[in-house]
Design an enzyme around this catalytic site. Structure first.
Site, PDB file in Angstrom:
ATOM      1  N   HIS A   1       0.801  -1.220   0.000  1.00 43.48           N
ATOM      2  CA  HIS A   1       0.000   0.000   0.000  1.00 43.48           C
ATOM      3  C   HIS A   1       0.833   1.270   0.000  1.00 43.48           C
ATOM      4  O   HIS A   1       0.276   2.373  -0.167  1.00 43.48           O
ATOM      5  CB  HIS A   1      -0.991   0.004   1.171  1.00 43.48           C
ATOM      6  CG  HIS A   1      -2.353   0.461   0.768  1.00 43.48           C
ATOM      7  ND1 HIS A   1      -3.512   0.086   1.414  1.00 43.48           N
ATOM      8  CD2 HIS A   1      -2.768   1.276  -0.241  1.00 43.48           C
ATOM      9  CE1 HIS A   1      -4.558   0.641   0.833  1.00 43.48           C
ATOM     10  NE2 HIS A   1      -4.131   1.375  -0.173  1.00 43.48           N
TER      11      HIS A   1
ATOM     12  N   ASP B   1     -10.023  -0.868   3.517  1.00 41.35           N
ATOM     13  CA  ASP B   1      -8.821  -1.361   4.181  1.00 41.35           C
ATOM     14  C   ASP B   1      -9.141  -1.680   5.632  1.00 41.35           C
ATOM     15  O   ASP B   1      -9.992  -1.024   6.249  1.00 41.35           O
ATOM     16  CB  ASP B   1      -7.742  -0.265   4.112  1.00 41.35           C
ATOM     17  CG  ASP B   1      -6.330  -0.742   4.351  1.00 41.35           C
ATOM     18  OD1 ASP B   1      -6.158  -1.765   5.055  1.00 41.35           O
ATOM     19  OD2 ASP B   1      -5.388  -0.099   3.862  1.00 41.35           O
TER      20      ASP B   1
ATOM     21  N   HIS C   1      -6.871  -1.160   7.789  1.00 35.22           N
ATOM     22  CA  HIS C   1      -6.020  -0.187   8.464  1.00 35.22           C
ATOM     23  C   HIS C   1      -6.282   1.213   7.920  1.00 35.22           C
ATOM     24  O   HIS C   1      -6.612   1.380   6.740  1.00 35.22           O
ATOM     25  CB  HIS C   1      -4.541  -0.531   8.255  1.00 35.22           C
ATOM     26  CG  HIS C   1      -4.185  -1.934   8.628  1.00 35.22           C
ATOM     27  ND1 HIS C   1      -4.313  -2.987   7.741  1.00 35.22           N
ATOM     28  CD2 HIS C   1      -3.722  -2.460   9.794  1.00 35.22           C
ATOM     29  CE1 HIS C   1      -3.932  -4.112   8.353  1.00 35.22           C
ATOM     30  NE2 HIS C   1      -3.583  -3.814   9.589  1.00 35.22           N
TER      31      HIS C   1
ATOM     32  N   ASP D   1      -3.903   3.594   7.772  1.00 40.17           N
ATOM     33  CA  ASP D   1      -2.681   4.053   7.090  1.00 40.17           C
ATOM     34  C   ASP D   1      -2.508   5.554   7.241  1.00 40.17           C
ATOM     35  O   ASP D   1      -2.188   6.274   6.291  1.00 40.17           O
ATOM     36  CB  ASP D   1      -2.703   3.649   5.611  1.00 40.17           C
ATOM     37  CG  ASP D   1      -2.647   2.136   5.418  1.00 40.17           C
ATOM     38  OD1 ASP D   1      -2.237   1.443   6.359  1.00 40.17           O
ATOM     39  OD2 ASP D   1      -3.026   1.654   4.336  1.00 40.17           O
TER      40      ASP D   1
ATOM     41  N   HIS E   1       4.079   1.533   4.356  1.00 41.08           N
ATOM     42  CA  HIS E   1       2.744   1.259   3.814  1.00 41.08           C
ATOM     43  C   HIS E   1       1.655   1.685   4.797  1.00 41.08           C
ATOM     44  O   HIS E   1       0.469   1.669   4.446  1.00 41.08           O
ATOM     45  CB  HIS E   1       2.592  -0.211   3.408  1.00 41.08           C
ATOM     46  CG  HIS E   1       2.528  -1.195   4.547  1.00 41.08           C
ATOM     47  ND1 HIS E   1       2.102  -2.500   4.390  1.00 41.08           N
ATOM     48  CD2 HIS E   1       2.861  -1.094   5.864  1.00 41.08           C
ATOM     49  CE1 HIS E   1       2.160  -3.144   5.532  1.00 41.08           C
ATOM     50  NE2 HIS E   1       2.617  -2.316   6.438  1.00 41.08           N
TER      51      HIS E   1
ATOM     52  N   ASP F   1      -7.546  -2.700  -0.634  1.00 39.38           N
ATOM     53  CA  ASP F   1      -6.533  -3.527   0.001  1.00 39.38           C
ATOM     54  C   ASP F   1      -7.096  -4.935   0.201  1.00 39.38           C
ATOM     55  O   ASP F   1      -8.261  -5.092   0.592  1.00 39.38           O
ATOM     56  CB  ASP F   1      -6.159  -2.912   1.357  1.00 39.38           C
ATOM     57  CG  ASP F   1      -4.931  -3.525   2.004  1.00 39.38           C
ATOM     58  OD1 ASP F   1      -4.846  -4.769   2.081  1.00 39.38           O
ATOM     59  OD2 ASP F   1      -4.061  -2.766   2.458  1.00 39.38           O
TER      60      ASP F   1
ATOM     61  N   ASP G   1      -6.643  -6.849   2.557  1.00 36.09           N
ATOM     62  CA  ASP G   1      -7.088  -7.101   3.927  1.00 36.09           C
ATOM     63  C   ASP G   1      -8.377  -6.366   4.293  1.00 36.09           C
ATOM     64  O   ASP G   1      -8.846  -6.465   5.427  1.00 36.09           O
ATOM     65  CB  ASP G   1      -5.971  -6.835   4.941  1.00 36.09           C
ATOM     66  CG  ASP G   1      -5.593  -5.364   5.094  1.00 36.09           C
ATOM     67  OD1 ASP G   1      -6.417  -4.487   4.812  1.00 36.09           O
ATOM     68  OD2 ASP G   1      -4.445  -5.107   5.529  1.00 36.09           O
TER      69      ASP G   1
ATOM     70  N   GLU H   1      -1.598  -4.934  -1.855  1.00 36.01           N
ATOM     71  CA  GLU H   1      -1.196  -5.849  -0.777  1.00 36.01           C
ATOM     72  C   GLU H   1      -1.398  -7.322  -1.112  1.00 36.01           C
ATOM     73  O   GLU H   1      -1.379  -8.169  -0.211  1.00 36.01           O
ATOM     74  CB  GLU H   1      -1.905  -5.499   0.541  1.00 36.01           C
ATOM     75  CG  GLU H   1      -1.468  -4.170   1.147  1.00 36.01           C
ATOM     76  CD  GLU H   1      -0.075  -4.177   1.760  1.00 36.01           C
ATOM     77  OE1 GLU H   1       0.521  -5.269   1.859  1.00 36.01           O
ATOM     78  OE2 GLU H   1       0.424  -3.092   2.132  1.00 36.01           O
TER      79      GLU H   1
END
Length: 309
Positions: A98, A125, A127, A129, A142, A227, A229, A272
């Site tokens: 990412h 995502d 996360h 970030d 990332h 992403d 995830d 990712e």
């Protein structure tokens, strides 16, 4: 969404974290048939191959940050590639970790400013970030793109951000792993944040539709950063940052079909994917299917695939 000219941009960034393997992502998407899926929907596809990092000094392994020189070089080259691709069609950036969004959103934002339209970013995502170079404990870059392209912290030696994305133009959906410094920093700005509890209680369509209505009302351009995830690791295992409790396959397709219905998406990251961690291409195929949904494939068009053969 009418027929689009899709420009596939390989971004084999593997410097944003310490667990390697994402550099194989672009070729995994190609092998999983992304171009063919898009062409079957009536789009034209141009694969420009893989971007390479700009010239840079080698990283010496000192300091907290992991491979900052290489990541800065990727940011520079991907920004240039993104801005150029936006002028010719709809780029789909094939990652890569990412950290690539440091460059892709930077370049897309520059193009949006050139044509006089606001840029919005949908961040799908686990996360946020939203780390700065100072707040990241791991040094993995990332985890920093959103803080960078919204210009909410200093990123010394990185390319300046002449056209930052306003925080209120960012919507994060699927959050379930946010560090305290990120949460505290986000509370000071207007980023739209929807964690999985919010999704469980209110559904995934409501916050997405509200955000898309805002994009449409301002004649905005929309960059979608997807992403692996964002999805639950039980259905998308090929990621080094697995967080249980993610979106289901149904929710992922619903998001992408709503995006298609809106006709607002102008660029996209697929990030990712670590094929080294995949199960017979399972995650790569799912990400291709989601991209196809965002580009017009409906559920009754979707092929059935077995992962046991």
């Amino acid at each position: 969404m009418s027929s689009r000219h899709c420009i596939l941009v390989g971004a084999p960034v593997d410097s944003g974290k310490r667990r390697t393997g994402c550099l194989m992502g672009p070729d995994a998407y190609r092998t999983a048939g992304l171009a063919q899926a898009l062409e079957s929907l009536g789009h034209t596809v141009e694969d420009i191959g893989n971007v390479t990092p700009a010239p840079h000094a080698p990283d010496d392994g000192t300091g907290k940050l992991h491979e900052p020189n290489l990541t800065r070089a990727w940011t520079e080259s991907l920004s240039e590639a993104a801005e150029a691709a936006m002028a010719r069609g709809m780029p789909i950036f094939l990652g890569g970790d990412h950290a690539l969004a440091l460059g892709t959103v930077h370049g897309v934002a520059n193009h949006a400013a050139t044509v006089g339209r606001p840029l919005f970013v949908l961040w799908l995502d686990a996360h946020s970030d939203f780390h700065s170079l100072e707040s990241t404990e791991t040094g993995n870059l990332h985890g920093c793109p959103v803080r960078y392209f919204t210009n909410q912290a200093r990123f010394d030696n990185f390319p300046p951000v002449p056209n930052p994305v306003p925080p209120e133009n960012v919507c994060m959906i699927g959050l379930r792993s946010v560090d305290t410094p990120e949460r505290e920093a986000m509370e000071q700005v207007g980023i739209h944040r929807h964690d999985m509890r919010d999704i469980d209680e209110n559904g995934i369509a409501r916050p997405l539709t509200a955000f898309l209505e805002k994009v449409a009302a301002q004649n905005g351009m929309l960059h979608v950063s997807l992403d692996v995830d964002f999805l639950d690791p039980s259905v998308a295992p090929a990621v080094g940052t697995t967080v249980p409790g993610g979106a289901t396959v149904r929710e992922g397709h619903l998001v992408c079909e709503i995006l298609h219905d809106s006709g607002l998406m102008t660029s996209m990251d697929l990030v990712e994917l670590n094929p080294f961690l995949d199960e017979r291409g399972r995650t790569a195929h799912l990400m291709v299917d989601l991209c196809a949904s965002a580009m017009g494939r409906r559920v009754f068009d979707r092929p059935t695939r077995s992962y046991n053969t």
